[in-house]
Design an enzyme around this catalytic site. Structure first.
Site, PDB file in Angstrom:
ATOM      1  N   LYS A   3       0.826  -1.200   0.000  1.00 30.42           N
ATOM      2  CA  LYS A   3       0.000   0.000   0.000  1.00 30.42           C
ATOM      3  C   LYS A   3       0.870   1.264   0.000  1.00 30.42           C
ATOM      4  CE  LYS A   3      -3.894  -2.111   2.467  1.00 30.42           C
ATOM      5  NZ  LYS A   3      -4.706  -2.027   3.710  1.00 30.42           N
ATOM      6  N   PHE A  51     -15.917   3.264   6.715  1.00 28.42           N
ATOM      7  CA  PHE A  51     -14.513   3.601   6.459  1.00 28.42           C
ATOM      8  C   PHE A  51     -14.173   3.710   4.973  1.00 28.42           C
ATOM      9  CE2 PHE A  51     -14.597  -1.081   6.805  1.00 28.42           C
ATOM     10  CZ  PHE A  51     -13.983  -1.447   5.606  1.00 28.42           C
ATOM     11  N   THR A  85      -4.853  -7.413  10.654  1.00 32.13           N
ATOM     12  CA  THR A  85      -5.158  -6.160   9.954  1.00 32.13           C
ATOM     13  C   THR A  85      -4.677  -4.941  10.730  1.00 32.13           C
ATOM     14  OG1 THR A  85      -7.085  -7.176   8.908  1.00 32.13           O
ATOM     15  CG2 THR A  85      -7.037  -4.774   8.986  1.00 32.13           C
ATOM     16  N   ARG A  99       3.059  -6.438   8.779  1.00 32.96           N
ATOM     17  CA  ARG A  99       2.309  -5.300   9.329  1.00 32.96           C
ATOM     18  C   ARG A  99       2.920  -4.789  10.627  1.00 32.96           C
ATOM     19  NH1 ARG A  99      -3.562  -7.629   7.509  1.00 32.96           N
ATOM     20  NH2 ARG A  99      -3.651  -6.512   5.516  1.00 32.96           N
ATOM     21  N   ASN A 109      -1.665  -0.117   7.128  1.00 29.16           N
ATOM     22  CA  ASN A 109      -1.067  -1.367   7.595  1.00 29.16           C
ATOM     23  C   ASN A 109      -0.119  -1.979   6.571  1.00 29.16           C
ATOM     24  OD1 ASN A 109      -2.875  -2.403   5.734  1.00 29.16           O
ATOM     25  ND2 ASN A 109      -4.209  -3.338   7.261  1.00 29.16           N
ATOM     26  N   HIS A 112      -1.895  -5.268   1.517  1.00 29.84           N
ATOM     27  CA  HIS A 112      -3.216  -5.872   1.326  1.00 29.84           C
ATOM     28  C   HIS A 112      -3.002  -7.352   1.081  1.00 29.84           C
ATOM     29  CE1 HIS A 112      -7.233  -6.627  -0.309  1.00 29.84           C
ATOM     30  NE2 HIS A 112      -6.615  -7.333  -1.236  1.00 29.84           N
TER      31      HIS A 112
END
EC number: 2.7.4.6
Length: 144
Positions: A3, A51, A85, A99, A109, A112
Site C-alpha cells: 500500500k 470507512f 489487519t 504489518r 497497515n 493488502h
C-alpha cells in the site's frame, strides 16, 4: 499489494525480500498510482462501510506495488506472513509480521492480502488482465 505507506516508507525492497525468503515467487509486479475510480472498484465490497471514503482516499494517496505471488497454500501463508489487519495489534501478537514491521494502524497497515483463493483470482484479474482463469485454477498452487 504494498500500500502507499509501504511504498512511501521505503519498505518495498524489504517486503519483497521477506516474501521471497518465505518461499513465494513473485510472478508479476506493477507499480501503479490508483485513481479514485480504480480504488473504489477494487474495494467495492466495502462500499457500504463507514470507512470506505477514507480507504479510497488513502489508497489514492501514493503509488502501490501490486504483485502476483505464487506458492502452495499462498493465500493462507500470505495471511500468516502479513499478520493481523491492525498493525498495532500485530506488533504485540505477531511481532515478526510485515504489518508489525511497517504498519501504523488498521488502515495504514502497509499491505493488502486476499482473504480467499477466489478473492485472489478476482484481484489478480483486476490488475493483470492477461491472466486467464485457467492460468490460476489449473496450477498446483494458489496465487494471490
Amino acid at each position: 499489494m504494498i500500500k502507499p505507506d509501504g511504498v512511501s516508507g521505503n519498505y518495498t525492497e524489504e517486503i519483497k525480500t521477506i516474501v521471497v525468503e518465505a518461499g513465494f515467487n513473485i510472478v508479476k509486479e506493477m507499480l501503479t498510482q490508483l485513481d479514485k475510480e480504480t480504488a473504489s472498484a477494487f474495494y467495492e465490497e466495502h462500499s457500504s462501510r463507514s470507512f470506505f471514503p477514507h480507504l479510497v482516499t488513502y489508497m489514492t494517496s501514493g503509488p502501490v506495488l501490486v504483485m502476483v505471488l505464487e506458492k502452495r497454500n499462498a493465500v493462507s501463508d500470505w495471511r500468516d506472513l502479513i499478520g493481523p489487519t491492525d498493525a498495532e495489534k500485530a506488533k504485540i501478537s505477531h511481532p515478526h509480521s510485515i504489518r508489525a514491521l511497517c504498519g501504523k494502524n488498521s488502515q495504514k497497515n502497509c499491505v493488502h492480502g486476499s482473504d480467499s483463493t477466489s478473492s485472489a483470482e478476482r484481484e489478480i484479474k483486476f490488475f493483470f488482465k492477461d491472466v486467464v482463469s485457467g492460468d490460476i485454477a489449473t496450477q498446483q498452487h494458489d496465487e494471490l
